[in-house]
Design an enzyme around this catalytic site. Sequence first.
Site: not given
Length: 293
Positions: A110, A112, A114
Amino acid sequence: MFSNYCLLSVMTLVMAWLGGLEFAIARCNDQNFTSLEVNYAITWGRSHVSFQDQGRQIQLSMDKSSGSGFGSKLNYSSGFFDLMMKLPNKDSAGIVTAFYLSSHTSDHTELDFEFLGNREGKPITLQTNVFINSHGEREQRLFLWFDPTANFHHYQILWNSYQTVFYVDDVPVRVFQNLSFAGVEYLTQPMRIEASIWNGEDWATDGGEEKINWDYAPFLAQFQGFDVEGCDSDGGLDCSSGELWWNVERYRELSSDEKEAYEKVKRSYLYYDYCKDVARFPHHLPPECKLMQ
């Protein structure tokens, strides 16, 4: 800098200050943005999603009952992934708004973006993370040089077999190089593009000390720019091919202007880097920390 881009005068002074006019590039104001449903589908919280401008802009909302999210219809193995976002305003402590690539496999990979909400008047944190084969703990955190709740901004991931670069409005804020020659894991799994808004109050703001103020619900995040420039993992193409623009030599490392802008971001806005957290890694830092430029 990137294909299908044009000069945007509004950004010129800011980008020049950060590291050169090369970064004063963004999608044209009058671009006819692609509708969400061309490349994406709602993945959860459908009742908390509203479509605007014939699907060229959508709003994800979160309240006590649910958050919401969407994801790409295809999986990709390289590309330049660009999403425009406007984050929830006012008191957003405990709220996480995310844009990421995810493999959805048992050995999870993954990338990210965020955005960790905060109390009204305090800055929102941008946290980036890299998971490879279920190995994470590669967080970096920074404050942005603008208010991400006031307007739409570009959040971008360049991913090829040489490097992965996180950009904000074409300014590099993180680089993860392919150091597999030195035994460091790199991203090889196909991934889907996703975005969501969800309850992260157990950890997102001041380590979970600040909880969500539900008096401000629903919390709203808006998204635009649903065109995708990526290599379909199942499309029969070699996703590392030099025929794909994001794989050509120009994008195998940062340009000199990008390097300068990146160093300015690290000096001025980055406040947490796992590679400097010796308390967290008392015996030895992750292997890439000594090798990353």
